[in-house]
Design a protein around this motif. Sequence first.
Motif, mmCIF file in Angstrom:
data_model
loop_
_atom_site.group_PDB
_atom_site.id
_atom_site.type_symbol
_atom_site.label_atom_id
_atom_site.label_comp_id
_atom_site.label_asym_id
_atom_site.label_seq_id
_atom_site.Cartn_x
_atom_site.Cartn_y
_atom_site.Cartn_z
ATOM 1 N N GLY A 125 0.817 -1.211 0.000
ATOM 2 C CA GLY A 125 0.000 0.000 0.000
ATOM 3 C C GLY A 125 0.846 1.254 0.000
ATOM 4 O O GLY A 125 0.547 2.230 -0.698
ATOM 5 N N LEU A 126 1.933 1.242 0.785
ATOM 6 C CA LEU A 126 2.865 2.370 0.790
ATOM 7 C C LEU A 126 3.509 2.550 -0.577
ATOM 8 O O LEU A 126 3.573 3.675 -1.116
ATOM 9 C CB LEU A 126 3.944 2.142 1.849
ATOM 10 N N ILE A 127 4.000 1.468 -1.148
ATOM 11 C CA ILE A 127 4.697 1.547 -2.430
ATOM 12 C C ILE A 127 3.777 2.070 -3.525
ATOM 13 O O ILE A 127 4.161 2.939 -4.330
ATOM 14 C CB ILE A 127 5.280 0.170 -2.788
ATOM 15 N N ASP A 128 2.543 1.584 -3.569
ATOM 16 C CA ASP A 128 1.623 2.028 -4.612
ATOM 17 C C ASP A 128 1.273 3.502 -4.482
ATOM 18 O O ASP A 128 1.043 4.180 -5.491
ATOM 19 C CB ASP A 128 0.338 1.192 -4.568
ATOM 20 N N ARG A 129 1.260 4.015 -3.274
ATOM 21 C CA ARG A 129 0.941 5.430 -3.081
ATOM 22 C C ARG A 129 2.050 6.353 -3.572
ATOM 23 O O ARG A 129 1.852 7.562 -3.679
ATOM 24 C CB ARG A 129 0.639 5.684 -1.603
ATOM 25 N N ALA A 130 3.204 5.795 -3.902
ATOM 26 C CA ALA A 130 4.278 6.604 -4.488
ATOM 27 C C ALA A 130 4.054 6.859 -5.972
ATOM 28 O O ALA A 130 4.915 7.444 -6.635
ATOM 29 C CB ALA A 130 5.627 5.911 -4.281
ATOM 30 N N GLN A 131 2.903 6.472 -6.487
ATOM 31 C CA GLN A 131 2.616 6.674 -7.903
ATOM 32 C C GLN A 131 2.720 8.132 -8.311
ATOM 33 O O GLN A 131 3.124 8.455 -9.430
ATOM 34 C CB GLN A 131 1.215 6.138 -8.236
ATOM 35 N N TYR A 132 2.383 9.047 -7.400
ATOM 36 C CA TYR A 132 2.454 10.470 -7.756
ATOM 37 C C TYR A 132 3.892 10.907 -8.021
ATOM 38 O O TYR A 132 4.145 11.800 -8.846
ATOM 39 C CB TYR A 132 1.798 11.337 -6.678
ATOM 40 N N LEU A 133 4.847 10.288 -7.327
ATOM 41 C CA LEU A 133 6.255 10.585 -7.597
ATOM 42 C C LEU A 133 6.672 10.024 -8.947
ATOM 43 O O LEU A 133 7.419 10.660 -9.694
ATOM 44 C CB LEU A 133 7.135 10.015 -6.487
#
Length: 208
Positions: free
Chosen positions: A99-107
Motif C-alpha cells: 500500500g505504501l509503495i503504490d501510493r508513491a505513484q504520484y512521484l
Amino acid sequence: MTDSVRVLGISGSPRRHGNTETLLDAVLEGTREAGADVEKIVLRSLAYTPCRGCNVCHKTGVCIIEDDLTEIFDKIAAADVLIIASPIYSMGITAETKGLIDRAQYLWARKFILKTLYFTTEQTRRHKGIFVSTAGLGWGNVFDAAFPAITAFFNTTGFEYWDNVIANDLDRYGGIAGHPTALAAGREKGREVVALIRKMQAREGTET
C-alpha cells in the motif's frame, strides 16, 4: 564537519514486535550507535488507504488522498537512509508495505510523465536504501518476488538500493531470536551504512 545522518525505518509488518520488526530494530540500533538521527514508523499504526488508480496525479503530480501517508512521504524525502521492512507473506511483501509503495505513484508521475522530478546519479548515490525481511521457509528463493517492488520504490523515491538484511528458515530457528547471526549482522549493517554516509559527506565537504 559532516551533517547529521537521518535514518528512517518503516515497518510494514502487521504484527508488532515480530521477527521482521525485531530485525529492523537491530539495524536501527546499529545506526544509532553510529550517531545517526533515527525515526521508526510502523505502518500498522497509521490510517491510510491504497492507491485508487484514479491517475489524477498523472496530470497534477499530487496525490488526491490526504491521510497519514502524506506526512510519511515528506519524511522519506528528508532521509539519508531509508530502511523498508516487510516479512514475506505468500511469497511477497505484505499488504501494508505494498500500500505504501503504490501510493508513491504520484512521484512516478512527476518523474516520467510530468518530468518535474529528477534525481541525479550523485543524489541517488548519497541516499541509501536497505530492505529488511524475514521468512519462515528455508528456500533460497523465498525473497525473490519481493525484490522488484522494493527496487521500484527505492528508484521512485531517489534512493540507491544499497543492501538487504534478510533472514530465512526462521521456522527451524524458532524465530529471529534463535537465528545465530541475523541480529548481530543487522546491527553491523546499520553501523556500516551510517559510516558510509559520513564518509561521503566528509569527502563532499573537502571538495566544496
